[in-house]
Design an enzyme around this catalytic site. Structure first.
Site, short mmCIF file in Angstrom:
data_model
loop_
_atom_site.label_atom_id
_atom_site.label_comp_id
_atom_site.label_asym_id
_atom_site.label_seq_id
_atom_site.Cartn_x
_atom_site.Cartn_y
_atom_site.Cartn_z
N MET A 1 0.84 -1.19 0.00
CA MET A 1 0.00 0.00 0.00
C MET A 1 0.89 1.26 0.00
O MET A 1 0.42 2.35 0.33
CB MET A 1 -0.93 -0.01 1.21
CG MET A 1 -1.86 -1.24 1.20
SD MET A 1 -3.49 -0.93 1.91
CE MET A 1 -3.07 -0.48 3.59
N HIS B 1 9.02 -3.42 3.77
CA HIS B 1 8.76 -3.64 2.34
C HIS B 1 10.07 -3.92 1.58
O HIS B 1 10.13 -4.80 0.72
CB HIS B 1 8.11 -2.39 1.72
CG HIS B 1 6.80 -2.01 2.32
ND1 HIS B 1 6.66 -0.93 3.17
CD2 HIS B 1 5.56 -2.55 2.21
CE1 HIS B 1 5.39 -0.81 3.54
NE2 HIS B 1 4.70 -1.80 2.98
N ARG C 1 1.93 2.95 9.56
CA ARG C 1 1.09 3.67 10.53
C ARG C 1 1.89 4.25 11.70
O ARG C 1 1.35 5.03 12.47
CB ARG C 1 -0.02 2.74 11.05
CG ARG C 1 -1.06 2.41 9.99
CD ARG C 1 -2.23 1.62 10.55
NE ARG C 1 -3.34 1.56 9.61
CZ ARG C 1 -3.60 0.55 8.79
NH1 ARG C 1 -2.82 -0.52 8.78
NH2 ARG C 1 -4.64 0.60 7.97
#
Lengths: 303, 303
Positions: B32, B39, B189
């Site tokens: 995302m 990642h 987040r």
């Protein structure tokens, strides 16, 4: 070249992917077996359009409800193989339910709107089972094109939508209903009918002929179509119950008040032990009984 | 060779299918965006194992609930592209929500059991959104291998199950959680946290360290693990609410009474505006902070 029969899903997938990697085009016809000329018309078209033709024969338990006819659904693997071979099918995939749904299987595909009306309202879970097995079969066969009969019109539209939504790289091709010489839509479930029930079953076709009269007379009110077609079914002894007679949009399957070319008139009724369906894609398909088009003899019936 | 950015789903699919038809292996990492070293560890592994590496950057609306953080989810396309390019990614797929979910979209994938517990119980519809978008992304990218971080342990197990159930011809590879130098699991987040909240967030890691102490002490009673780990969270000021602290089977995610190697201890809690998750795959992953293994510097951080 002898027909190749594969039972194991992953062996089938490897075989089909290898063919695609070689640059061959693949036509695929998923069936539940008990093959009739409706299926064979799909095989014939697939044979015309592709380098390789693959067929699956799998009576999919997840699309049957608990009180439906899974256990007595007709099975004829030897006859099916002979027919497939005669039509030039290259590969037949015949998995067991255990191979398709191994222990712990828990993934399901839903097409939330198209699964609701018509047969979806009378067969809870049916289209979830269809969407799931067709997704899996398409991912196993990885075909260039897949072929579906318009007898199962709702199924065709639902699969078309699903394939587009999930970006499954397969073109969906549909073919018209194939009928017996008296007009009864061919179905594996016709085998359930006694001779007397067989005569009652013709009410479905007569209902559609009534719809065509209304179309030709310029009647466009859906409520009139429904009332008139229902009447044909209701007046036929041996029609035990009517699940639905409906007129809907031919793409979205949403209800319509005004009928026209491209609408769908669809019906489902119980005759003897069989639940039968039939439909007319208004003005798009013929209801005429034209040998070589929608009743035998076909090119594929010839020796 | 410059990195290739593709926005259109069907252009991306054609490109990826053509690569596979040429015989190249493809590694795919769905993300995302707002990329962090978690990642990048996936990109690095994909780069090592495949001829071609493709990454998707798509903040998938269908996996967010109505009161969740879709609109403020961090977005940094330029930074993301620079990181992807530095790691040797060949293709980046960046679709719009409208391209992934065109008008009339209505097909959803559900993994009925694995979607229920843990985050599934607190985020209704979340895993349906995940399963649907990952199915579509895998069918677009058609990769040899796809890579997922074990930070989202339940997501990994669910996707693994889904891919097997539907016979998607892709190997699913998972990689360990990557942590900051103080132990906080990396997450897009974390950007929501103030410096003070950032300190409170460390309670999750401390809770897992407490679990490891119990493991090393030979404690096997799940109820003791849950009580002890909860206590760490409850005693930390700034932890606003605990969604769950649970011990489950590491494969099926079913509840267990006895903890052992291969079990999962997982937790979710709210700190400031962020809902944070973390977990320990008992005895399988380290919780040690080892530079080059689960905290920077990594091979991929070097110039």
């Amino acid at each position: 070249m002898a027909i190749k029969v594969i039972h194991d899903p992953l062996v089938f997938q490897q075989h089909m992917l290898a063919l695609r990697m070689e640059g061959q085009t693949v036509g695929f016809v998923p069936t539940m077996g008990a093959l009739h000329d409706g299926h064979l018309s799909l095989f014939h078209r697939a044979r015309e359009e592709n380098d390789v033709v693959a067929v699956s024969i799998f009576v999919n338990p997840t699309q049957f409800g608990p009180n439906e006819d899974l256990s007595r659904y007709p099975r004829d693997p030897e006859g099916d193989l002979a027919k497939a071979e005669a039509l030039g099918v290259d590969v037949v995939f015949m998995p067991t339910p255990e191979a398709m749904y191994p222990p712990g299987f828990q993934t399901f595909v839903e097409v939330t709107e198209l699964q609701k009306p018509l047969c979806g309202a009378f067969r809870p879970g049916h289209f979830r089972g269809v969407a799931t097995v067709v997704t899996k079969l398409l991912l196993l066969a990885f075909p260039t094109r897949a072929y579906f009969g318009r007898k199962d019109f709702q199924q065709w539209r639902l699969i078309e939508r699903m394939v587009r939504d999930l970006a499954i790289p397969t073109a969906i091709v549909s073919m018209p209903i194939i009928r017996e010489e008296d007009g009864l839509a061919m179905s594996s479930r016709n085998r359930y009918l006694s001779p007397e029930e067989r005569r009652s079953a013709l009410a479905l076709y007569r209902g559609l002929l009534r719809a065509r009269e209304l179309f030709e007379a310029g009647e466009t009110r859906a409520e009139v179509w429904v009332r008139e077609v229902r009447k044909v079914l209701e007046e036929t002894p041996g029609v035990r119950g009517i699940d639905y007679v409906e007129v809907r949009d031919g793409v979205t399957l949403e209800p319509v008040e005004t009928v026209g070319r491209g609408s769908l008139v669809a019906l489902a009724a119980h005759v003897g032990p069989a639940r039968l369906i039939d439909n007319w894609w208004v003005g798009m398909d013929t209801l005429d009984l034209v040998p070589g088009y929608n009743i035998p003899p076909f090119p594929w019936s010839e020796p």
